[in-house]
Design an enzyme around this catalytic site. Structure first.
Site, PDB file in Angstrom:
ATOM      1  N   HIS A 193      38.718  28.476  35.797  1.00 28.30           N
ATOM      2  CA  HIS A 193      39.731  29.475  35.507  1.00 28.30           C
ATOM      3  C   HIS A 193      40.701  29.112  34.401  1.00 28.30           C
ATOM      4  CE1 HIS A 193      37.584  31.447  38.524  1.00 28.30           C
ATOM      5  NE2 HIS A 193      38.115  32.556  38.061  1.00 28.30           N
ATOM      6  N   GLU A 434      26.902  37.329  44.004  1.00 26.85           N
ATOM      7  CA  GLU A 434      27.204  36.012  43.439  1.00 26.85           C
ATOM      8  C   GLU A 434      26.918  34.885  44.419  1.00 26.85           C
ATOM      9  OE1 GLU A 434      31.295  35.887  42.116  1.00 26.85           O
ATOM     10  OE2 GLU A 434      32.020  36.903  43.896  1.00 26.85           O
ATOM     11  N   ASP A 460      29.354  32.215  39.751  1.00 33.79           N
ATOM     12  CA  ASP A 460      29.210  31.707  41.112  1.00 33.79           C
ATOM     13  C   ASP A 460      27.752  31.667  41.551  1.00 33.79           C
ATOM     14  OD1 ASP A 460      31.744  30.927  42.138  1.00 33.79           O
ATOM     15  OD2 ASP A 460      32.367  33.015  41.972  1.00 33.79           O
ATOM     16  N   CYS A 507      28.453  40.538  35.226  1.00 38.72           N
ATOM     17  CA  CYS A 507      29.802  40.336  34.692  1.00 38.72           C
ATOM     18  C   CYS A 507      30.172  38.865  34.587  1.00 38.72           C
ATOM     19  CB  CYS A 507      30.836  41.083  35.539  1.00 38.72           C
ATOM     20  SG  CYS A 507      30.911  40.498  37.240  1.00 38.72           S
TER      21      CYS A 507
HETATM   22  C1  PEP Z   1      31.282  35.200  38.563  1.00 36.79           C
HETATM   23  O1  PEP Z   1      31.307  34.467  39.551  1.00 36.79           O
HETATM   24  O2  PEP Z   1      30.337  35.228  37.752  1.00 36.79           O
HETATM   25  C2  PEP Z   1      32.407  36.104  38.269  1.00 36.79           C
HETATM   26  C3  PEP Z   1      32.327  37.003  37.322  1.00 36.79           C
HETATM   27  O3  PEP Z   1      33.535  35.936  38.987  1.00 36.79           O
HETATM   28  P1  PEP Z   1      34.563  34.734  38.757  1.00 36.79           P
HETATM   29  O4  PEP Z   1      34.195  34.028  37.495  1.00 36.79           O
HETATM   30  O5  PEP Z   1      35.910  35.347  38.707  1.00 36.79           O
HETATM   31  O6  PEP Z   1      34.355  33.907  39.996  1.00 36.79           O
HETATM   32 MG    MG Z   2      32.756  34.771  41.081  1.00 36.58          MG
END
Ligand code: PEP
Ligand code: MG
Length: 590
Positions: A193, A434, A460, A507
Site C-alpha cells: 500500500h 482474489e 491478492d 483490477c
Molecule cells: C487486489 O488484490 O488485486 C486488489 C485490487 O486489491 P488491493 O490491492 O487493494 O488488495
Molecule cells: Mg486485494
C-alpha cells in the site's frame, strides 16, 4: 555516481533531490540500573521527555492542520492523550523507583500497553497500536538522545527524497508535497500500500530497498527513478544530464499517450476492451476522469481511513463517494467496501495479528462490525443517487459472506428510507475474486444470482495462490502473476462469469502492465481497471493487438510449466505486434 541502490520501481517519475533520512523505528533500549540517589533526577528526566514529546506533537499537529486540515491532524490528538494518561506516568515512575532507568521503564510500560491494546476486542482500541508505536519512538528518541527525525523538519521547497523504513499513518499525513519530491522505503513491493499510495499522490517512489536507511546517512544528493527502481547516490554531472534526458523522453512519451485518451479502446480485430481507472483517494477523481477511463473499476475506500484517529462518519463518506461519482458523470463507478487489515493500517488486527494477511481483514472485519459496515453502505446508497454506483465486496471466500452483506445492505436501505431518503434498491453488488477459494467456486456466486459482477484482484490472488506475501521485498521475484496456477484461476473465473452473463474485470496491478494486460485479453477478460496513469498505455496495447493473437499467446502461456516460460511466450508475440519494446519492460515482475 558514487553508489546505486536498486529496489522496486513503485511509482514512475524521476526526482532529483537530497536524501532526507527518517529513522522511525523503535530503537534498542539498554537495560540500565540506577543507584537510589539518582532516582529523583531520573524521574525529572522522564517528565522532561514527556513534555518535550508533547511540545513536538503540538507543533506537528499545528503544521498538519494548516496543511492537510483538522481531520488529518486529529491523529496527533490521540497521541497527546496517550502522553497525558496518568496510568502510564504512574507505571513508569513505579519502575524508576525500582532503580530502572527512565528509558527502560518507559519501554517496558509501552510494550505492555501495546500488547494490551493489540488484544482488545474493539477495533477502535486496536487501532491505537499504531499511535502507541509513534509515541513510543518519539519519547525514547528524547530519552536516548537520538535525533528527533521528523519529515515536518523538511524545509519548504527543499526537494527532499524521503528515505524511511516504511510509511506509517503518522508519517503519511505529514507528507508535504511542497518539500518532498519522492519516497524510498526499505520495505514494500509494487502491490503494497505504500506503492499504491505513492501512485495516487503522483509521487515517484521506490520500495523494497531493504537496507537504504542503514546505508545512507542523509544529506546525500540523489536521483530517484520510480520506473526502474534505481536510487543513484551522489550522481555525477553526466548522470544528471542522462537522467534529465530520460525525464524529457518520458514527458514526450506521456504526451503521446495522452493523445490516446480520446481514442476508442478497441483491438485491431474490432473487440472492445473497457478500460476503467482505479481511484484510491477522492482527490484523484478529476485526474482519473480526464485519463480517458470509462468509469472507475475500483475505488479503494480504506484510504479514507488510513492514518485517521476515528472512522469517517456517513456524511463524510457520502461526500467522498459522491465526489468520485460526479467526476465520472454517469459512467460506472465501482466502489469497494472497506478492505482494512493486512498491510492496510490502521484497523483490523494489523499489526497485532501474527498473520494479518490470513486474519481479520476486509469483508470479515466489516461483517463482524455491522454498525461500521451499515454506515458505509448507507453512504454508498446515498452516493448511488448521483450516478451509476456499483458496490464491491473484498476478500470474499464464500457465498455466506455475500448473503450476509446483502442483508446488511437491505438494512441500510431501510434505515435510509425510514429517514425519508429515497434509495435505489437495484444497486449492483459484486465480489472481488482474489482468493483461490472464490475463483475455484466462482459458480457458487452466480448460480442463484447473488452477485452481479466479478472483479479479479490479482494482487491478492497471486499472493494467496502462490503463498507469497505481496508486501515482502525479499520475495518480490517470486511474486509471479504469470504462474500457470494464477492464469488457470483467472481463466476459470472468466468462463464462469461469461456463462452467467456477468461482467468480469481485472483490477489488480496485473491489468496495468502491458505484457500481463495482453495475457488477460487473451484469457477472455474484456474489462481492465488500471491506475489513471496507465490508462493510455494499456489502451495502446489494446489498439495494437488482435484478440486472436492474444488468445494464441494466452494458450501458450497457460500451457507453460513456469511463469518465466509463460512470459517468454507472451513477450515474443507482443513484440511482433508492438515492436516499441521499451514499454513492455516497465514494471515487469516476471
Ligand atoms: C487486489 O488484490 O488485486 C486488489 C485490487 O486489491 P488491493 O490491492 O487493494 O488488495
Ligand atoms: Mg486485494
Amino acid at each position: 555516481m558514487k553508489r546505486k541502490l536498486v529496489g522496486i520501481g513503485a511509482s514512475p517519475g524521476i526526482a532529483v533531490g537530497t536524501v532526507q533520512l527518517l529513522r522511525w523505528e523503535i530503537p534498542d533500549v539498554p537495560h540500565r540500573i540506577i543507584p537510589d540517589d539518582a532516582i529523583p533526577a531520573e524521574l525529572q528526566r522522564f517528565r522532561l521527555a514527556i513534555d518535550r514529546a508533547k511540545d513536538r506533537l503540538r507543533q506537528i499537529r499545528a503544521r498538519v492542520e494548516a496543511g492537510a486540515g483538522p481531520e488529518e491532524a486529529a491523529i496527533f490528538e490521540v497521541q497527546l492523550s496517550i502522553l497525558e494518561d496518568p496510568d502510564l506516568t504512574r507505571g513508569v515512575e513505579e519502575l524508576i523507583h525500582q532503580n530502572i532507568a527512565a528509558e527502560k521503564a518507559f519501554d517496558i510500560r509501552m510494550i505492555e500497553s501495546r500488547q494490551r491494546f493489540a488484544r482488545a476486542a474493539s477495533p477502535m482500541v486496536r487501532e491505537r497500536v499504531g499511535d502507541l508505536t509513534d509515541v513510543h519512538i518519539r519519547v525514547l528518541s528524547f530519552l536516548l538522545g537520538l535525533p528527533d527525525d521528523d519529515p515536518v523538519d523538511v524545509a519548504a521547497g527543499s526537494s527532499a527524497i524521503l528515505v524511511t523504513h516504511d510509511l506509517t499513518p503518522g508519517l503519511r499525513v505529514q507528507l508535504d508535497r511542497k518539500s518532498i519530491v519522492a519516497i524510498a522505503t526499505d520495505a514494500g513491493t509494487r502491490t503494497s500500500h505504500v506503492a499504491i499510495l505513492a501512485r495516487s499522490l503522483n509521487l515517484p517512489a521506490i520500495v523494497g530497498l531493504r537496507t537504504a536507511t542503514i546505508e545512507l546517512r542523509g544529506g546525500e544528493r540523489a536521483i530517484l527513478d520510480g520506473s526502474t527502481g534505481v536510487l543513484a547516490i551522489e550522481p555525477s554531472h553526466a548522470d544528471l544530464e542522462s537522467y534529465r534526458e530520460r525525464a524529457r523522453q518520458e514527458a514526450i512519451a506521456e504526451e503521446e499517450l495522452r493523445r490516446l485518451a480520446s481514442l476508442e479502446s478497441i483491438t485491431t480485430d474490432g473487440v472492445r476492451v473497457t478500460l476503467r481507472a482505479n481511484v484510491d483517494l477522492p482527490e484523484e477523481a478529476d485526474l482519473a476522469a480526464s485519463s480517458g477511463a470509462d468509469g472507475v473499476g475500483l475505488m479503494r475506500t480504506e484510504f479514507l481511513v488510513l492514518g485517521r484517529a476515528t472512522m469517517p462518519d456517513e456524511d463524510e463518506q457520502y461526500r467522498a463517494y459522491r465526489r468520485v461519482v460526479e467526476a465520472f458523470e454517469g459512467k460506472p463507478v465501482v466502489i469497494r467496501t472497506f478492505d482494512i487489515g493486512g498491510d492496510k493500517l490502521p484497523i483490523g488486527g494489523f499489526p497485532s495479528e501474527p498473520n494479518p494477511f490470513l486474519g481479520w481483514r476486509a469483508i470479515r472485519m466489516c461483517l463482524d462490525q455491522p454498525d461500521l459496515f451499515r454506515t458505509q453502505l448507507r453512504a454508498l446508497l446515498r452516493a448511488a443517487e448521483h450516478g451509476d454506483v456499483r458496490i464491491m465486496l473484498p476478500l470474499v471466500v464464500t457465498l455466506d459472506e455475500v448473503r450476509a452483506a446483502r442483508v446488511l445492505l437491505d438494512d441500510a436501505a431501510r434505515q435510509l428510507e425510514r429517514r425519508g431518503v429515497s434509495v435505489r434498491r437495484d444497486v449492483p453488488l459484486g465480489v472481488m475474486i482474489e482468493t483461490p477459494a472464490a475463483a475455484v467456486c466462482a459458480d457458487t456466486f452466480t448460480r442463484d444470482g447473488d452477485v452481479q459482477f466479478f472483479s479479479i484482484g490479482t494482487n491478492d490472488l497471486v499472493q494467496y495462490t502462490l503463498a507469497v506475501d505481496r508486501g515482502n521485498a525479499n520475495l518480490s521475484s517470486r511474486f509471479t502473476p504469470l504462474h500457470p496456477a494464477v492464469l488457470k484461476l483467472i481463466q476459470r473465473t472468466v468462463q464462469v462469469g461469461e456463462a452467467a452473463g456477468l461482467e468480469v474485470a481485472v483490477c489488480g496491478e496485473m491489468a496495468s502492465q502491458p505484457l500481463m494486460a495482453f495475457a488477460l485479453i487473451g484469457l477472455g477478460v474484456r474489462q481492465l481497471s488500471v491506475s489513471p496513469r496507465s490508462v493510455s498505455l494499456v489502451k495502446r496495447i489494446v489498439r495494437g493487438i488482435s484478440v486472436s493473437m492474444a488468445e494464441e499467446a494466452a494458450a501458450a502461456a497457460l500451457a507453460s510449466p513456469t511463469a518465466e516460460r509463460a512470459r517468454r511466450e507472451l513477450h515474443g508475440r507482443l513484440r511482433t505486434a508492438l515492436p516499441e519494446l521499451g514499454l513492455l519492460e516497465e514494471g515487469s515482475t516476471v
